[in-house]
Scaffold this motif. Sequence first.
Motif, PDB file in Angstrom:
ATOM      1  N   LYS A 131      -5.693  21.009  -2.255  1.00 56.51           N
ATOM      2  CA  LYS A 131      -4.704  21.775  -1.486  1.00 56.51           C
ATOM      3  C   LYS A 131      -5.327  22.325  -0.200  1.00 56.51           C
ATOM      4  O   LYS A 131      -4.691  22.327   0.862  1.00 56.51           O
ATOM      5  CB  LYS A 131      -4.126  22.896  -2.356  1.00 56.51           C
ATOM      6  CG  LYS A 131      -3.288  22.364  -3.516  1.00 56.51           C
ATOM      7  CD  LYS A 131      -2.687  23.460  -4.363  1.00 56.51           C
ATOM      8  CE  LYS A 131      -3.683  24.059  -5.318  1.00 56.51           C
ATOM      9  NZ  LYS A 131      -3.060  24.949  -6.321  1.00 56.51           N
ATOM     10  N   ASP A 132      -6.562  22.761  -0.315  1.00 62.95           N
ATOM     11  CA  ASP A 132      -7.260  23.184   0.908  1.00 62.95           C
ATOM     12  C   ASP A 132      -7.394  22.012   1.873  1.00 62.95           C
ATOM     13  O   ASP A 132      -7.176  22.146   3.087  1.00 62.95           O
ATOM     14  CB  ASP A 132      -8.657  23.721   0.575  1.00 62.95           C
ATOM     15  CG  ASP A 132      -8.623  25.073  -0.129  1.00 62.95           C
ATOM     16  OD1 ASP A 132      -7.528  25.683  -0.194  1.00 62.95           O
ATOM     17  OD2 ASP A 132      -9.680  25.506  -0.599  1.00 62.95           O
ATOM     18  N   LEU A 141      -5.592  19.387   2.204  1.00 64.98           N
ATOM     19  CA  LEU A 141      -4.360  19.013   2.890  1.00 64.98           C
ATOM     20  C   LEU A 141      -4.237  19.775   4.198  1.00 64.98           C
ATOM     21  O   LEU A 141      -3.785  19.247   5.216  1.00 64.98           O
ATOM     22  CB  LEU A 141      -3.149  19.327   2.000  1.00 64.98           C
ATOM     23  CG  LEU A 141      -2.938  18.468   0.755  1.00 64.98           C
ATOM     24  CD1 LEU A 141      -1.717  18.960  -0.003  1.00 64.98           C
ATOM     25  CD2 LEU A 141      -2.771  16.994   1.129  1.00 64.98           C
ATOM     26  N   MET A 142      -4.644  21.036   4.146  1.00 59.49           N
ATOM     27  CA  MET A 142      -4.488  21.881   5.338  1.00 59.49           C
ATOM     28  C   MET A 142      -5.583  21.671   6.366  1.00 59.49           C
ATOM     29  O   MET A 142      -5.493  22.173   7.484  1.00 59.49           O
ATOM     30  CB  MET A 142      -4.443  23.355   4.913  1.00 59.49           C
ATOM     31  CG  MET A 142      -3.163  23.719   4.169  1.00 59.49           C
ATOM     32  SD  MET A 142      -2.925  25.493   4.016  1.00 59.49           S
ATOM     33  CE  MET A 142      -3.225  25.737   2.294  1.00 59.49           C
ATOM     34  N   THR A 143      -6.608  20.963   5.991  1.00 57.43           N
ATOM     35  CA  THR A 143      -7.720  20.771   6.921  1.00 57.43           C
ATOM     36  C   THR A 143      -7.932  19.305   7.268  1.00 57.43           C
ATOM     37  O   THR A 143      -8.999  18.932   7.751  1.00 57.43           O
ATOM     38  CB  THR A 143      -9.017  21.359   6.326  1.00 57.43           C
ATOM     39  OG1 THR A 143      -9.240  20.783   5.030  1.00 57.43           O
ATOM     40  CG2 THR A 143      -8.907  22.871   6.181  1.00 57.43           C
ATOM     41  N   GLY A 144      -6.919  18.483   7.006  1.00 56.49           N
ATOM     42  CA  GLY A 144      -6.970  17.096   7.469  1.00 56.49           C
ATOM     43  C   GLY A 144      -7.920  16.207   6.696  1.00 56.49           C
ATOM     44  O   GLY A 144      -8.372  15.182   7.206  1.00 56.49           O
ATOM     45  N   TYR A 166      -7.200  14.631   3.930  1.00 60.79           N
ATOM     46  CA  TYR A 166      -6.487  13.606   3.167  1.00 60.79           C
ATOM     47  C   TYR A 166      -5.484  12.897   4.057  1.00 60.79           C
ATOM     48  O   TYR A 166      -4.897  13.502   4.960  1.00 60.79           O
ATOM     49  CB  TYR A 166      -5.734  14.234   1.988  1.00 60.79           C
ATOM     50  CG  TYR A 166      -6.632  14.712   0.870  1.00 60.79           C
ATOM     51  CD1 TYR A 166      -6.931  13.880  -0.193  1.00 60.79           C
ATOM     52  CD2 TYR A 166      -7.178  15.995   0.906  1.00 60.79           C
ATOM     53  CE1 TYR A 166      -7.753  14.318  -1.223  1.00 60.79           C
ATOM     54  CE2 TYR A 166      -8.001  16.436  -0.115  1.00 60.79           C
ATOM     55  CZ  TYR A 166      -8.289  15.594  -1.183  1.00 60.79           C
ATOM     56  OH  TYR A 166      -9.098  16.024  -2.190  1.00 60.79           O
ATOM     57  N   ASN A 167      -5.278  11.639   3.762  1.00 54.13           N
ATOM     58  CA  ASN A 167      -4.161  10.909   4.340  1.00 54.13           C
ATOM     59  C   ASN A 167      -3.650   9.957   3.272  1.00 54.13           C
ATOM     60  O   ASN A 167      -4.254   8.906   3.026  1.00 54.13           O
ATOM     61  CB  ASN A 167      -4.563  10.149   5.603  1.00 54.13           C
ATOM     62  CG  ASN A 167      -3.336   9.584   6.306  1.00 54.13           C
ATOM     63  OD1 ASN A 167      -2.361   9.202   5.646  1.00 54.13           O
ATOM     64  ND2 ASN A 167      -3.375   9.549   7.626  1.00 54.13           N
ATOM     65  N   LEU A 168      -2.582  10.341   2.651  1.00 54.13           N
ATOM     66  CA  LEU A 168      -2.140   9.622   1.455  1.00 54.13           C
ATOM     67  C   LEU A 168      -1.465   8.298   1.777  1.00 54.13           C
ATOM     68  O   LEU A 168      -1.214   7.507   0.862  1.00 54.13           O
ATOM     69  CB  LEU A 168      -1.192  10.511   0.637  1.00 54.13           C
ATOM     70  CG  LEU A 168      -1.733  11.898   0.250  1.00 54.13           C
ATOM     71  CD1 LEU A 168      -0.833  12.554  -0.786  1.00 54.13           C
ATOM     72  CD2 LEU A 168      -3.165  11.829  -0.247  1.00 54.13           C
ATOM     73  N   THR A 169      -1.168   8.060   3.037  1.00 48.07           N
ATOM     74  CA  THR A 169      -0.543   6.783   3.372  1.00 48.07           C
ATOM     75  C   THR A 169      -1.534   5.765   3.925  1.00 48.07           C
ATOM     76  O   THR A 169      -1.249   4.565   3.916  1.00 48.07           O
ATOM     77  CB  THR A 169       0.597   6.962   4.397  1.00 48.07           C
ATOM     78  OG1 THR A 169       0.079   7.591   5.566  1.00 48.07           O
ATOM     79  CG2 THR A 169       1.716   7.819   3.814  1.00 48.07           C
ATOM     80  N   VAL A 219       5.377   9.020   2.206  1.00 51.76           N
ATOM     81  CA  VAL A 219       5.441  10.487   2.263  1.00 51.76           C
ATOM     82  C   VAL A 219       6.725  10.829   3.014  1.00 51.76           C
ATOM     83  O   VAL A 219       6.849  10.562   4.212  1.00 51.76           O
ATOM     84  CB  VAL A 219       4.225  11.092   2.994  1.00 51.76           C
ATOM     85  CG1 VAL A 219       4.434  12.589   3.201  1.00 51.76           C
ATOM     86  CG2 VAL A 219       2.949  10.842   2.204  1.00 51.76           C
TER      87      VAL A 219
END
Lengths: 142, 364
Positions: A10-11, A13-16, A18-21, A64
């Motif tokens: 979750k952290d 996600l906010m700091t770039g 991850y890119n799930l696509t 997404v």
Amino acid sequence: MANASFTPFKDGLMTGQYNLTTASVKVALIKSYTFNAAHTFMSDVTGAGAVVNAVSAKLTNPTVTGGVFDADDATLTTTSDAANHTLIAYQASAPAGGADVAASAQRVMWYFDTGTGLPVTPGAGTVTVAWPSGAAKIYKIG
Amino acid sequence: MALLETLTDDFSAGTLDTGKWTVTPSAGITYNLTGGTFNINTAAGFAAANATFTLASKNAYTLAESYAAVQVTTPGSLQQDFEMRIAGSSGGERFYFLKSGGPGLVMQGYDGSNYFAQVSPTYDPVAMAWWRLRRTGTGLYWETSPDGNTWTARTSIANYTLKATTYSLNFYTYWSITSSATTAKIDNVNVTPPPPYTATVTPTGINDVQAIGDPTATTTVAAVNRSYPTFRDGLMTGDYGLLTGNIKLALVSGYTFDVSHRHLSDVLTAGATVNGTSPALTGPTVTNASFDADDTAITTAANPSPHTLVAYQASSPSGGPDLPADEQRLMWYFPAGVGLPVTPGAGTVTVAWPNTAGKIYKIG
């Protein structure tokens, strides 16, 4: 317990982080693991005693939309093991994709121990992971 | 007897109010009220050593529990003295600010026999743009201010018995040597500006409850403040860097939240008007799935419409210069919280983030 996300995910996600696509998102079938929300990488999971029975290929057709992540169902080629197994999803590559990175850089995302057929006691064969078709799909924020 | 502070003049009338003032010029010295200030002028080649000019209150006033303040736009040139003098009706008693040819601004009193409370700090035309002499209780206070609101005491005397019963206010100019062309300007006698507008709002934090792969899972959307779905998508696709991007707030009016909005340009196209924006939030942190940052401030223009806050990533995720509005990604909409919506005045709206567990934004 219920299915859960890891706090560093979750952290991240906010700091770039991850890119799930674009990244290679995979699912591992594991045993002997007690969920720890602080775990960040796959190496944390295996370092805590988890044993990986099988790993899926990169999830295909990731989307997404509306805060919801979805992808095609996955299959894992398993070996027979009488122990209960659960699932863990992780980003196997860099966020932009490419080759898988080392386990110490593979960021964990979700832990699944709840759902139809879970935990599973695999035989020698295939475990199919059919993602839910509910509104939340695999993962939803908000 | 009227208090000294009741003598007010902003010199905007164009001509001198002779019901309030008398002038006593030497030859060659003129005055006017051009530009809304009181201007004392000498022409080039002016050669009137020991010439004086006095703008004096026509009436007498009470000083007790009162004051005299003035905005000194310019005290003139090095060739002249410029003085604000509160003069007693008898005995030569006077309290004054004096800007002479030297570097200092002299502030002191004279009781008819002795000088007291003298200081002479280096004159700063910005920090000392306003002068005020104040009588409170038994004390006398010489104060300066950059804006007529925030006053700094320069010298004082705690116990002083006023010698005279009434006082006049005088602006006194003196040329000791032959002078080139000069102008001294004063404004706003006892007309101090209202304090700047300030307001503080505390938006309620947003907690995006997450749902993970469970068909029975339900989702909850925060009551009023909310994130844009496009933001939540962007979190999952690496389009945001909340620690490295420039996260800003816009104070907007005329806006209705729309889940399809993605960029700040969408907000503007929908009719929103941006009153002011914050600088990039400082001290951003992401811990335990919560985003927090330092409180921030937005410089606002007065507007009677209700305003709400929109947070957006002004730069690329990795930072750098701000992008065009059609590339600035929206994040959160804050119509609710303490002080929200806010009707801004001309001044500052401070955004004080909540100290609750979820801080500004939380996932899960």
